[in-house]
Every structure is written in structure tokens, then in C-alpha cells.
Design a protein around this motif. Structure first.
Motif, PDB file in Angstrom:
ATOM      1  N   LEU A   5     -39.773 -14.833  -4.038  1.00  0.00           N
ATOM      2  CA  LEU A   5     -39.011 -15.435  -5.035  1.00  0.00           C
ATOM      3  C   LEU A   5     -37.499 -15.445  -4.268  1.00  0.00           C
ATOM      4  N   ARG A   6     -37.017 -14.222  -3.964  1.00  0.00           N
ATOM      5  CA  ARG A   6     -35.681 -14.100  -3.591  1.00  0.00           C
ATOM      6  C   ARG A   6     -35.241 -14.648  -2.578  1.00  0.00           C
ATOM      7  N   TYR A   7     -36.148 -14.446  -1.372  1.00  0.00           N
ATOM      8  CA  TYR A   7     -35.791 -15.396  -0.094  1.00  0.00           C
ATOM      9  C   TYR A   7     -36.358 -16.801   0.076  1.00  0.00           C
ATOM     10  N   GLY A   8     -37.494 -17.197  -0.809  1.00  0.00           N
ATOM     11  CA  GLY A   8     -37.787 -18.570  -0.531  1.00  0.00           C
ATOM     12  C   GLY A   8     -39.003 -18.762   0.060  1.00  0.00           C
ATOM     13  N   LEU A  65     -38.343  -7.967   3.597  1.00  0.00           N
ATOM     14  CA  LEU A  65     -37.133  -8.447   4.316  1.00  0.00           C
ATOM     15  C   LEU A  65     -35.844  -7.852   4.098  1.00  0.00           C
ATOM     16  N   ASP A  66     -35.711  -7.123   2.784  1.00  0.00           N
ATOM     17  CA  ASP A  66     -34.626  -6.467   2.599  1.00  0.00           C
ATOM     18  C   ASP A  66     -34.525  -5.283   3.738  1.00  0.00           C
ATOM     19  N   LEU A 113     -27.204 -11.303   8.813  1.00  0.00           N
ATOM     20  CA  LEU A 113     -27.846 -11.591   7.468  1.00  0.00           C
ATOM     21  C   LEU A 113     -29.357 -12.023   7.677  1.00  0.00           C
ATOM     22  N   VAL A 114     -30.126 -12.117   6.721  1.00  0.00           N
ATOM     23  CA  VAL A 114     -31.360 -12.450   6.534  1.00  0.00           C
ATOM     24  C   VAL A 114     -31.566 -14.013   5.966  1.00  0.00           C
ATOM     25  N   ALA A 115     -32.113 -14.848   6.440  1.00  0.00           N
ATOM     26  CA  ALA A 115     -31.758 -16.169   5.656  1.00  0.00           C
ATOM     27  C   ALA A 115     -32.581 -16.140   4.269  1.00  0.00           C
ATOM     28  N   ARG A 116     -31.939 -16.965   3.537  1.00  0.00           N
ATOM     29  CA  ARG A 116     -32.486 -17.036   2.255  1.00  0.00           C
ATOM     30  C   ARG A 116     -32.401 -18.459   1.822  1.00  0.00           C
ATOM     31  N   GLU A 117     -33.189 -19.113   1.113  1.00  0.00           N
ATOM     32  CA  GLU A 117     -33.347 -20.397   0.780  1.00  0.00           C
ATOM     33  C   GLU A 117     -32.326 -20.616  -0.147  1.00  0.00           C
TER      34      GLU A 117
END
Length: 273
Positions: free
Chosen positions: A23-26, A248-249, A263-267
Motif C-alpha cells: 500500500l505505501r510504495y504502490g 523496501l523500508d 530514495l526508494v521509488a513510491r507511487e
């Protein structure tokens, strides 16, 4: 001077992954939207393109380019659901540069948009025209935006993109597997000094041996490349569909220790270099 920005509408690799763990990263697959003032350039049309299309279709009709890194399903599956493509008040030029033979982008789209695979034929995409180029070319736009390209290491071929605008630069390096010395050298030159680099971080180094030849890289190689090439902000992308938000965190924390600013890509993420 118009500001350059990049919005990520899909960040997942291989297949959409809805569910509580993403849910958080998409969970949508690859889709990028560049903005430079009033100009828009889209890259890839994965499942994330459906929501982008809804937003674009609610605005006045316009002309824009849609570039594909390659034509694997996770990067084109959103086109049949991209509503501006069916509206001839829009003008969409779709481009691809990875074909080594006489294949064309329209041929590929016709394959997925034909019965019994899909009930609507590709000729219903009334707003779309299709063009090819060769990876390594610079695509001239005439609007102050330079769009350079580079060949990537991926089964069937793929293209990386670099957009330079008034001294700011963003690179898209997905889908790409490290390990080909010639291609790696070209990619390193291509991304040198970039403000932002989107990089294929499908795997970890510990996982990679099981997936050699699958066409993807690791977050460690992405960070290593960014440090070597002087990239200010590497963005880890094309997340493994098995990868949870918590995992991913942890990757993001480890990567930021090696290269602060990673950064970690996030939708839904918007990047303004």
C-alpha cells in the motif's frame, strides 16, 4: 524558466501487485510523467498509466510524446486502458528504440489488442501514431528539451532516457542488468552528473545469482553506479512484486547509509531536481 519535474505513476516490476503489503510504495507497474512548464513527456505505459490517463483526460486535450523503454507486458499493459488514446482530440506520438529487427511498436500493440486476447483492436487508438528510433539517438523536440537515449542490457532490448532541461537532468535506467562491460560503460557515461537517476533495483546482491540473465539489477549496483558517476539522487525502482513495504523500508535505510539522498521509488512520488 520552467521547472522540470517527474511524477511516478507506477513503480513495480513484472506484474501489478495490489494488496496490504504494497500500500505505501504502490503496486502499479511502470509509468513516468515528465513536466517542463506546459510540456509533457510520458515514458512507459504500464498499469500505472490508467490513473494518469484519467487525470489527463479531465484536462483540455493536448499533444504529447509517449516513449517506451521496451515492450514487455508490464510496460505496455496500461495502453488499452489509457483513455486519451481513444480520443482524437488528443495527439499522442508513441516511440520505441529497442527493436533489433524490422519489428515496429504498432505491431507489438496490435498483438496485445486483438481477439481473443483483448476485445478492442489497436486501430481504435485514434489519438496515437507510432514511430521508431534507434537506441543511442537523440530525439529532437525543438522545445528546449533534449532527450538522449542509450541501449540497456535486457532480453529483447531496452532503452534508457536522459532528459536535460535548463541545467537539470533526470535519467531513466530501467529495465537493465549490470554485467555487460560495454553497455555498463556507456550507461555510466550516460548518467554522469545527473541530478536524478531512476535505476532498476529489482533484486538484492544476495538474490541476484538466482536471476542472472533475467534482465534486472540490484539496489547495491544502483548505489555503486550513482557514487561512481556523481549522481546526486539515485531512486531505486522496478520493485520485485514479492517485495513488501517493510522490506523496501529496510532497503531504503541501507542504501541511504551508502549514498545519502538515495530514495526508494513510491507511487505518486514527484521529483523536482
Amino acid at each position: 524558466m520552467s521547472q522540470l519535474s517527474l511524477k511516478l505513476w507506477g513503480v513495480r516490476g513484472s506484474t501489478p501487485t495490489p494488496g496490504a503489503g504494497t500500500l505505501r510504495y504502490g503496486g502499479e507497474t511502470t509509468c513516468f510523467e515528465f513536466r517542463a512548464g506546459e510540456d509533457a513527456i510520458l515514458i512507459d505505459c504500464g498499469s500505472g498509466a490508467r490513473n494518469l490517463g484519467v487525470e489527463l483526460h479531465a484536462a483540455p486535450p493536448r499533444a504529447f510524446d509517449l516513449f517506451f523503454t521496451h515492450t514487455h507486458l508490464d510496460h505496455i499493459c496500461g495502453l488499452p486502458f489509457f483513455t486519451p488514446a481513444y480520443d482524437d482530440r488528443f495527439s499522442i506520438t508513441a516511440w520505441a528504440g529497442h527493436f533489433a529487427d524490422r519489428s515496429g511498436l504498432m505491431d507489438i500493440i496490435c498483438r496485445i489488442m486483438s481477439p481473443p486476447i483483448f476485445p478492442v483492436a489497436a486501430n481504435k487508438l485514434r489519438a496515437v501514431s507510432f514511430r521508431n528510433f534507434r537506441s543511442g539517438d537523440t530525439v529532437e523536440r525543438g522545445d528546449g528539451i533534449a532527450l538522449r537515449t542509450v541501449a540497456l542490457n535486457h532480453p529483447g532490448g531496452a532503452t534508457g532516457y536522459r532528459l536535460d532541461h535548463f541545467g537539470k537532468s533526470i535519467c531513466i535506467i530501467t529495465d537493465h542488468e549490470h554485467g555487460n562491460a560495454e553497455i555498463d560503460k556507456a550507461v555510466r557515461r550516460f548518467v554522469e552528473g545527473a541530478d536524478v537517476m531512476i535505476y532498476d533495483a529489482m533484486y538484492t546482491d544476495a538474490e541476484y545469482d538466482r536471476f542472472v540473465g533475467w534482465g534486472h539489477s540490484t539496489w547495491q549496483k544502483g548505489v555503486e553506479l550513482a557514487l561512481d558517476a556523481g549522481v546526486a539522487c539515485p531512486v531505486l525502482f522496478h520493485h520485485d512484486p514479492r517485495r513488501t513495504d517493510d522490506e523496501l523500508d529496510a532497503i531504503g535505510e541501507a542504501a541511504a547509509k551508502r549514498h545519502p539522498g538515495t530514495l526508494v521509488a513510491r507511487e505518486g512520488m514527484v521529483l523536482n531536481p
